[in-house]
Design an enzyme around this catalytic site. Sequence first.
Site: not given
Length: 334
Positions: A57, A126
């Site tokens: 990322e 998450h």
Amino acid sequence: MTVRDALNSALDEEMSADPKVFLMGEEVGEYQGAYKISKGLLDKYGPERVLDTPITEAGFTGIGVGAAYYGLRPVVEFMTFNFSMQAIDHIINSAAKSNYMSAGQISVPIVFRGPNGAAAGVGAQHSQCYAAWFAACPGLKVLAPYSSEDARGLLKAAIRDPDPVVFLENELLYGESFPVSAEVLDSSFCLPIGKAKIEKAGKDVTITAFSKMVGYALKAAEILTKEGISAEVINLRSIRPLDRPTINDSVRKTNRLVTVEEGFPQHGVGAEICTSIVEESFGYLDAPVERIAGADVPMPYAANLERLAVPQVEDIVRAAKRACYRSMPLAAAA
């Protein structure tokens, strides 16, 4: 139309209309997107405009921001916004601040999109909602769609916008279907950034929500109607800029406020809305403001605890009743 198809069609039409728009992220190409949002786009636009990236990322977000500096319009997909933490320096320090620090000479037309907030059974790392995190930063616009109309109209607005936009989707909404009008399906359709939508008009209590919680608020409003309480439900759509006039106008009519969000309570979106009401419409309040949020703990993994950690419809109903002085006192309940 499903939210998934709404997002896919918006991406497709904007890529077709402007050759500067491109999509990059993990599994967006060959795999058609982790949630199939980019289905068919690689075949149609080729690997130069639909770029599969490594699992990095920090790397591909930095490339995206650099591309935006040079006039392209990248759409950066995070497989989940929890992974945007790897890239937060590029989002905050590079994308959000460059226009200001260059005295307007550099614009950064980039969209960061992907699923945000709690899914189901994926644990604390998450499941986080980043609405309040990114909305705290000047220079970013932060959008959180609920329906297919929201998803389609706001994603088009985000891609066309000259500034960086954080676009917070919800994994559990992708498969949900919503009715859409012919106007929404028109390729020129676009929703204004910074404008909330009154999903249901009411006169007794205002309920504000965004993303998946709008659906919960509407279900709560149905239950409240049966009990003689008329709730007004506001779908925020835009977290930054926040549509303070619409929220304040509603509270001045209903004299009561319940805010709903999935994220943590401290320094949350609801806290900001409550402050806005206290600052601008305090004299209109007939009851303390009520704030419904996720539990102030990392998301538990066990399903029974997870349910307790995120707001449920009955929590909203109870809060609205408290605001309307219709709840039973604790002594009577015992």
